[in-house]
Motif scaffolding. Structure first.
Motif, PDB file in Angstrom:
ATOM      1  N   ILE A 133       0.837  -1.206   0.000  1.00 36.84           N
ATOM      2  CA  ILE A 133       0.000   0.000   0.000  1.00 36.84           C
ATOM      3  C   ILE A 133       0.867   1.249   0.000  1.00 36.84           C
ATOM      4  N   ALA A 134       1.931   1.252   0.805  1.00 36.56           N
ATOM      5  CA  ALA A 134       2.819   2.415   0.860  1.00 36.56           C
ATOM      6  C   ALA A 134       3.500   2.653  -0.484  1.00 36.56           C
ATOM      7  N   ILE A 135       3.975   1.595  -1.115  1.00 37.52           N
ATOM      8  CA  ILE A 135       4.612   1.745  -2.430  1.00 37.52           C
ATOM      9  C   ILE A 135       3.600   2.244  -3.454  1.00 37.52           C
ATOM     10  N   PHE A 136       2.406   1.683  -3.444  1.00 32.73           N
ATOM     11  CA  PHE A 136       1.350   2.110  -4.361  1.00 32.73           C
ATOM     12  C   PHE A 136       1.004   3.582  -4.139  1.00 32.73           C
ATOM     13  N   ALA A 137       0.952   4.015  -2.886  1.00 30.97           N
ATOM     14  CA  ALA A 137       0.603   5.404  -2.583  1.00 30.97           C
ATOM     15  C   ALA A 137       1.713   6.357  -3.013  1.00 30.97           C
ATOM     16  N   VAL A 138       2.974   5.980  -2.808  1.00 30.17           N
ATOM     17  CA  VAL A 138       4.093   6.854  -3.171  1.00 30.17           C
ATOM     18  C   VAL A 138       4.179   7.026  -4.684  1.00 30.17           C
ATOM     19  N   ILE A 139       3.830   6.000  -5.429  1.00 31.94           N
ATOM     20  CA  ILE A 139       3.869   6.097  -6.895  1.00 31.94           C
ATOM     21  C   ILE A 139       2.812   7.077  -7.396  1.00 31.94           C
ATOM     22  N   ASN A 140       1.661   7.153  -6.719  1.00 32.25           N
ATOM     23  CA  ASN A 140       0.540   7.996  -7.150  1.00 32.25           C
ATOM     24  C   ASN A 140       0.486   9.270  -6.314  1.00 32.25           C
ATOM     25  N   VAL A 141       1.213  10.293  -6.745  1.00 33.52           N
ATOM     26  CA  VAL A 141       1.264  11.543  -5.981  1.00 33.52           C
ATOM     27  C   VAL A 141       0.560  12.692  -6.689  1.00 33.52           C
ATOM     28  N   ASP A 142      -0.048  12.452  -7.823  1.00 31.49           N
ATOM     29  CA  ASP A 142      -0.718  13.512  -8.575  1.00 31.49           C
ATOM     30  C   ASP A 142      -1.939  14.015  -7.821  1.00 31.49           C
ATOM     31  N   PRO A 143      -2.251  15.307  -7.968  1.00 26.46           N
ATOM     32  CA  PRO A 143      -3.471  15.825  -7.329  1.00 26.46           C
ATOM     33  C   PRO A 143      -4.715  15.319  -8.071  1.00 26.46           C
ATOM     34  N   VAL A 144      -5.750  15.007  -7.306  1.00 27.58           N
ATOM     35  CA  VAL A 144      -7.002  14.517  -7.884  1.00 27.58           C
ATOM     36  C   VAL A 144      -8.175  15.295  -7.309  1.00 27.58           C
ATOM     37  N   GLN A 145      -9.277  15.294  -8.039  1.00 31.12           N
ATOM     38  CA  GLN A 145     -10.517  15.928  -7.592  1.00 31.12           C
ATOM     39  C   GLN A 145     -11.241  14.956  -6.666  1.00 31.12           C
ATOM     40  N   VAL A 146     -11.584  15.381  -5.450  1.00 31.34           N
ATOM     41  CA  VAL A 146     -12.286  14.549  -4.485  1.00 31.34           C
ATOM     42  C   VAL A 146     -13.649  15.185  -4.219  1.00 31.34           C
ATOM     43  N   ASN A 147     -14.717  14.409  -4.416  1.00 31.35           N
ATOM     44  CA  ASN A 147     -16.073  14.892  -4.176  1.00 31.35           C
ATOM     45  C   ASN A 147     -16.554  14.387  -2.828  1.00 31.35           C
ATOM     46  N   TYR A 148     -16.870  15.314  -1.937  1.00 32.44           N
ATOM     47  CA  TYR A 148     -17.422  14.993  -0.633  1.00 32.44           C
ATOM     48  C   TYR A 148     -18.936  15.157  -0.692  1.00 32.44           C
ATOM     49  N   LEU A 149     -19.620  14.805   0.360  1.00 33.53           N
ATOM     50  CA  LEU A 149     -21.076  14.991   0.402  1.00 33.53           C
ATOM     51  C   LEU A 149     -21.449  16.473   0.374  1.00 33.53           C
ATOM     52  N   PHE A 150     -20.617  17.298   0.993  1.00 35.00           N
ATOM     53  CA  PHE A 150     -20.938  18.713   1.136  1.00 35.00           C
ATOM     54  C   PHE A 150     -20.160  19.610   0.180  1.00 35.00           C
ATOM     55  N   GLY A 151     -19.340  19.042  -0.673  1.00 37.35           N
ATOM     56  CA  GLY A 151     -18.572  19.850  -1.619  1.00 37.35           C
ATOM     57  C   GLY A 151     -17.512  19.015  -2.301  1.00 37.35           C
ATOM     58  N   SER A 152     -16.557  19.698  -2.888  1.00 35.60           N
ATOM     59  CA  SER A 152     -15.463  18.998  -3.542  1.00 35.60           C
ATOM     60  C   SER A 152     -14.170  19.768  -3.324  1.00 35.60           C
ATOM     61  N   GLY A 153     -13.077  19.077  -3.542  1.00 31.72           N
ATOM     62  CA  GLY A 153     -11.780  19.701  -3.371  1.00 31.72           C
ATOM     63  C   GLY A 153     -10.719  18.911  -4.103  1.00 31.72           C
ATOM     64  N   GLU A 154      -9.512  19.419  -4.035  1.00 31.14           N
ATOM     65  CA  GLU A 154      -8.401  18.743  -4.677  1.00 31.14           C
ATOM     66  C   GLU A 154      -7.420  18.299  -3.602  1.00 31.14           C
ATOM     67  N   ALA A 155      -6.929  17.072  -3.730  1.00 30.68           N
ATOM     68  CA  ALA A 155      -5.983  16.519  -2.748  1.00 30.68           C
ATOM     69  C   ALA A 155      -5.018  15.593  -3.472  1.00 30.68           C
ATOM     70  N   PRO A 156      -3.817  15.457  -2.935  1.00 37.52           N
ATOM     71  CA  PRO A 156      -2.891  14.502  -3.546  1.00 37.52           C
ATOM     72  C   PRO A 156      -3.436  13.075  -3.414  1.00 37.52           C
ATOM     73  N   LEU A 157      -3.257  12.287  -4.447  1.00 38.64           N
ATOM     74  CA  LEU A 157      -3.783  10.919  -4.463  1.00 38.64           C
ATOM     75  C   LEU A 157      -3.176  10.075  -3.350  1.00 38.64           C
ATOM     76  N   ILE A 158      -1.933  10.371  -2.968  1.00 35.36           N
ATOM     77  CA  ILE A 158      -1.289   9.625  -1.877  1.00 35.36           C
ATOM     78  C   ILE A 158      -2.095   9.772  -0.586  1.00 35.36           C
ATOM     79  N   LEU A 159      -2.604  10.969  -0.315  1.00 34.31           N
ATOM     80  CA  LEU A 159      -3.417  11.173   0.900  1.00 34.31           C
ATOM     81  C   LEU A 159      -4.751  10.453   0.801  1.00 34.31           C
TER      82      LEU A 159
END
Length: 109
Positions: A17-43
């Motif tokens: 999981i750690a290796i998979f997360a470190v490889i994917n560090v690009d920012p992505v769009q995250v949709n929450y119930l109350f809104g949306s935002g951008e966060a790094p894919l690793i997080l």
């Protein structure tokens, strides 16, 4: 030995999981119930794994405590049953002797 294999498998899973997360560090769009935002894919990956682990651990802990409670209840019932049979020991001896008498009488006929 079972605990060691579980620990080794958990360590390997965490490493993958750690290796998979470190490889994917690009920012992505995250949709929450109350809104949306951008966060790094690793997080997103690490938080998802942690929340899944917490949910699994919570369900396991709940089952563990229910079984522990049931085990203590059954132990107390068994000990009270044992103390009752010790007080009435001659009654259980009579019950054991009765089938022997029946079996000897059935052989005669």
């Amino acid at each position: 030995m079972k605990g060691q294999s579980y620990l080794i498998l958990a360590f390997i899973f965490a490493l993958v999981i750690a290796i998979f997360a470190v490889i994917n560090v690009d920012p992505v769009q995250v949709n929450y119930l109350f809104g949306s935002g951008e966060a790094p894919l690793i997080l997103v990956i690490l938080i998802s794994v942690l929340l899944g682990g917490l949910a699994t651990a919570s369900a396991g802990a709940l089952r563990y405590y229910r079984l522990k409670k049931e085990n203590s209840r059954l132990k107390s019932e068994a000990s009270s049953s044992d103390s009752f049979s010790e007080e009435n020991g001659d009654v259980s001896e009579e019950k054991e002797a009765a089938p022997e008498e029946e079996s000897s009488s059935s052989k005669v006929t």
